[in-house]
Design a protein around this motif. Structure first.
Motif, PDB file in Angstrom:
ATOM      1  N   ARG A  13       0.873  -1.183   0.000  1.00 20.26           N
ATOM      2  CA  ARG A  13       0.000   0.000   0.000  1.00 20.26           C
ATOM      3  C   ARG A  13       0.904   1.225   0.000  1.00 20.26           C
ATOM      4  NH1 ARG A  13      -2.762  -3.451  -0.725  1.00 20.26           N
ATOM      5  NH2 ARG A  13      -4.753  -4.118   0.120  1.00 20.26           N
ATOM      6  N   THR A  14       0.501   2.240  -0.768  1.00 21.38           N
ATOM      7  CA  THR A  14       1.282   3.468  -0.713  1.00 21.38           C
ATOM      8  C   THR A  14       0.365   4.679  -0.835  1.00 21.38           C
ATOM      9  OG1 THR A  14       3.329   4.486  -1.463  1.00 21.38           O
ATOM     10  CG2 THR A  14       1.884   3.643  -3.180  1.00 21.38           C
ATOM     11  N   THR A  15       0.962   5.865  -0.819  1.00 17.53           N
ATOM     12  CA  THR A  15       0.150   7.089  -0.771  1.00 17.53           C
ATOM     13  C   THR A  15      -0.297   7.532  -2.168  1.00 17.53           C
ATOM     14  OG1 THR A  15       2.102   8.462  -1.015  1.00 17.53           O
ATOM     15  CG2 THR A  15       1.439   7.925   1.239  1.00 17.53           C
ATOM     16  N   GLY A  16      -1.302   8.411  -2.189  1.00 19.78           N
ATOM     17  CA  GLY A  16      -1.740   9.014  -3.439  1.00 19.78           C
ATOM     18  C   GLY A  16      -0.591   9.780  -4.095  1.00 19.78           C
ATOM     19  N   GLN A  17       0.207  10.461  -3.284  1.00 19.62           N
ATOM     20  CA  GLN A  17       1.337  11.217  -3.829  1.00 19.62           C
ATOM     21  C   GLN A  17       2.315  10.283  -4.555  1.00 19.62           C
ATOM     22  OE1 GLN A  17       3.704  13.356  -0.905  1.00 19.62           O
ATOM     23  NE2 GLN A  17       4.606  14.628  -2.498  1.00 19.62           N
ATOM     24  N   GLU A  18       2.607   9.121  -3.942  1.00 22.38           N
ATOM     25  CA  GLU A  18       3.500   8.147  -4.594  1.00 22.38           C
ATOM     26  C   GLU A  18       2.888   7.608  -5.887  1.00 22.38           C
ATOM     27  OE1 GLU A  18       6.746   6.430  -3.988  1.00 22.38           O
ATOM     28  OE2 GLU A  18       6.816   8.512  -3.369  1.00 22.38           O
ATOM     29  N   ALA A  19       1.556   7.476  -5.891  1.00 22.57           N
ATOM     30  CA  ALA A  19       0.898   6.983  -7.108  1.00 22.57           C
ATOM     31  C   ALA A  19       1.132   7.984  -8.246  1.00 22.57           C
ATOM     32  CB  ALA A  19      -0.593   6.768  -6.871  1.00 22.57           C
ATOM     33  N   TYR A  20       0.972   9.259  -7.952  1.00 17.47           N
ATOM     34  CA  TYR A  20       1.236  10.274  -8.979  1.00 17.47           C
ATOM     35  C   TYR A  20       2.702  10.215  -9.418  1.00 17.47           C
ATOM     36  CZ  TYR A  20      -3.198  12.862  -8.930  1.00 17.47           C
ATOM     37  OH  TYR A  20      -4.510  13.240  -9.093  1.00 17.47           O
ATOM     38  N   ARG A  21       3.622  10.139  -8.442  1.00 16.34           N
ATOM     39  CA  ARG A  21       5.055  10.147  -8.788  1.00 16.34           C
ATOM     40  C   ARG A  21       5.410   8.957  -9.663  1.00 16.34           C
ATOM     41  NH1 ARG A  21       9.732   7.739  -7.700  1.00 16.34           N
ATOM     42  NH2 ARG A  21       8.934   6.326  -6.103  1.00 16.34           N
ATOM     43  N   THR A  22       4.997   7.759  -9.233  1.00 12.67           N
ATOM     44  CA  THR A  22       5.424   6.576  -9.973  1.00 12.67           C
ATOM     45  C   THR A  22       4.709   6.446 -11.320  1.00 12.67           C
ATOM     46  OG1 THR A  22       3.839   5.202  -8.797  1.00 12.67           O
ATOM     47  CG2 THR A  22       6.066   5.293  -7.895  1.00 12.67           C
ATOM     48  N   ASN A  23       3.518   7.094 -11.444  1.00 11.39           N
ATOM     49  CA  ASN A  23       2.845   7.104 -12.753  1.00 11.39           C
ATOM     50  C   ASN A  23       3.440   8.145 -13.687  1.00 11.39           C
ATOM     51  OD1 ASN A  23       1.047   5.026 -12.377  1.00 11.39           O
ATOM     52  ND2 ASN A  23      -0.602   6.319 -11.635  1.00 11.39           N
ATOM     53  N   ASP A  66      -6.259  21.792   3.308  1.00 13.39           N
ATOM     54  CA  ASP A  66      -5.050  21.396   4.052  1.00 13.39           C
ATOM     55  C   ASP A  66      -5.166  19.972   4.589  1.00 13.39           C
ATOM     56  OD1 ASP A  66      -3.861  23.726   3.472  1.00 13.39           O
ATOM     57  OD2 ASP A  66      -4.220  24.679   5.425  1.00 13.39           O
ATOM     58  N   ASP A  67      -6.367  19.616   5.107  1.00 11.62           N
ATOM     59  CA  ASP A  67      -6.557  18.256   5.644  1.00 11.62           C
ATOM     60  C   ASP A  67      -6.352  17.208   4.552  1.00 11.62           C
ATOM     61  OD1 ASP A  67      -7.041  19.215   8.057  1.00 11.62           O
ATOM     62  OD2 ASP A  67      -9.208  18.809   8.091  1.00 11.62           O
ATOM     63  N   LEU A  68      -6.940  17.500   3.385  1.00  7.95           N
ATOM     64  CA  LEU A  68      -6.817  16.522   2.289  1.00  7.95           C
ATOM     65  C   LEU A  68      -5.385  16.431   1.762  1.00  7.95           C
ATOM     66  CD1 LEU A  68     -10.143  16.856   0.293  1.00  7.95           C
ATOM     67  CD2 LEU A  68      -9.284  14.840   1.495  1.00  7.95           C
ATOM     68  N   LYS A  69      -4.669  17.555   1.808  1.00  8.96           N
ATOM     69  CA  LYS A  69      -3.251  17.512   1.397  1.00  8.96           C
ATOM     70  C   LYS A  69      -2.501  16.498   2.267  1.00  8.96           C
ATOM     71  CE  LYS A  69      -2.616  22.060  -0.507  1.00  8.96           C
ATOM     72  NZ  LYS A  69      -2.695  23.440  -0.238  1.00  8.96           N
ATOM     73  N   VAL A  70      -2.750  16.576   3.595  1.00  5.25           N
ATOM     74  CA  VAL A  70      -2.077  15.646   4.516  1.00  5.25           C
ATOM     75  C   VAL A  70      -2.493  14.215   4.175  1.00  5.25           C
ATOM     76  CG1 VAL A  70      -1.899  14.933   6.931  1.00  5.25           C
ATOM     77  CG2 VAL A  70      -1.882  17.362   6.347  1.00  5.25           C
ATOM     78  N   HIS A  71      -3.799  14.022   3.913  1.00  2.68           N
ATOM     79  CA  HIS A  71      -4.299  12.669   3.591  1.00  2.68           C
ATOM     80  C   HIS A  71      -3.588  12.118   2.356  1.00  2.68           C
ATOM     81  CE1 HIS A  71      -7.211   9.396   3.179  1.00  2.68           C
ATOM     82  NE2 HIS A  71      -7.241   9.686   1.889  1.00  2.68           N
TER      83      HIS A  71
END
Ligand SMILES: CC(C)(COP(=O)(O)OP(=O)(O)OC[C@H]1O[C@@H](n2cnc3c(N)ncnc32)[C@H](O)[C@@H]1OP(=O)(O)O)[C@@H](O)C(=O)NCCC(=O)NCCS
Length: 250
Positions: A203-213, A228-233
């Motif tokens: 499992r990984t983060t949404g940010q990693e999904a964007y990076r690796t895609n 701001d809350d969603l950024k942290v999520h």
């Protein structure tokens, strides 16, 4: 009676397989742009980018999405069955309705492929023993869903990686490793990949999904749209399901 089709998959020309763009490259570019915009319009939640962003791309930007060193675009073409009977024996071509697409990023160096250790991702082989790829943006036109296009596109990605690997790795046996990152709510896609031999590994983060895609420019725009809350999520919650498939090249 509904029109019957046969389907073929094709890797679009790229510097990895062709010395220079073919004469029909402008037409290929226009057809891919139309299909990709259809995907973004009809399945807005499935992709990191948006129709609003990509409908502003110039012809040159579309060409650069296809003609690139770090990825290949795969398309699925529908041929009316009567026509394909008539042409039986001839290799299917890009002529026909373009009804599906996917992007295969790679070969990705191990340093870029690695996910943060807390993702739980298993270790992978060194770059002189295996090639590494990531499939993204799999799409089938709504009118052609449920007829195996998703499976065909994944098979095309596996085949492409397996054919490229012997030219990239000298030692034998060599392997081709394919990965996909999937939103946990996208049950159709989870089922599609598990049915084609991909295994849930991390499992990984949404940010990693964007990076690796390879979608970092879309990530910047995504961040701007979040509270701001969603950024942290999106940066910390390990929600993206990571699935892998490993093929052995003789
Ligand atoms: C996901 C998508 C590409 C599947 O295309 P498709 O051509 O309909 O898929 P296939 O016919 O090859 O189906 C293969 C498997 O996928 C799964 N699947 C496909 N559609 C499904 C659905 N609506 N519900 C549940 N499982 C589904 C099934 O496991 C199916 O296997 P089966 O036919 O043996 O049951 C298509 O639905 C699509 O374009 N969705 C929107 C874009 C998207 O979400 N892309 C993924 C981004 S990560």
């Amino acid at each position: 009676m509904a029109l019957q089709y046969t389907y073929s998959t094709h890797a679009l020309p790229s510097p990895r397989t062709t010395a220079s763009p073919p004469p029909n490259f402008p037409s290929i570019t226009r057809r891919y742009a139309a299909l990709r915009l259809e995907a973004l319009l009809t399945s807005p939640k499935a992709f990191g980018s948006t129709h609003a962003i990509e409908s502003n791309f110039t012809p040159e930007e579309w060409a650069n999405k296809i003609w690139r060193d770090d990825a290949v675009v795969l398309v699925c073409v529908a041929h009316p069955a009567a026509e394909s009977d008539h042409n039986s024996g001839e290799a299917p071509t890009l002529d026909g309705e373009w009804v599906g697409s996917a992007i295969l990023r790679g070969p990705i160096p191990g340093n870029d492929y690695a996910l943060p250790p807390d993702s739980g991702a298993p270790p992978f082989g060194s770059d002189d023993t295996e090639t590494k790829w990531q499939m993204t943006a799999v799409f089938a036109s709504a009118a052609h869903r449920g007829r195996g296009l998703g499976k065909l596109l994944i098979q095309a990605g596996k085949d492409y990686a397996m054919v490229q690997t012997p030219g990239l790795i000298i030692q034998r046996p060599a392997k081709a490793r394919l990965r996909v990152l999937i939103h946990p709510d996208n049950l159709a896609v989870l089922s599609l990949y598990s049915g084609t031999g991909f295994v849930d590994v991390a499992r990984t983060t949404g940010q990693e999904a964007y990076r690796t895609n390879g979608d970092l420019s879309s990530w910047d725009l995504k961040l701007q749209s979040l509270t701001d809350d969603l950024k942290v999520h999106w940066k910390t919650a390990k929600v993206a399901v990571v699935m892998e498939w490993l093929g052995e090249v003789e």
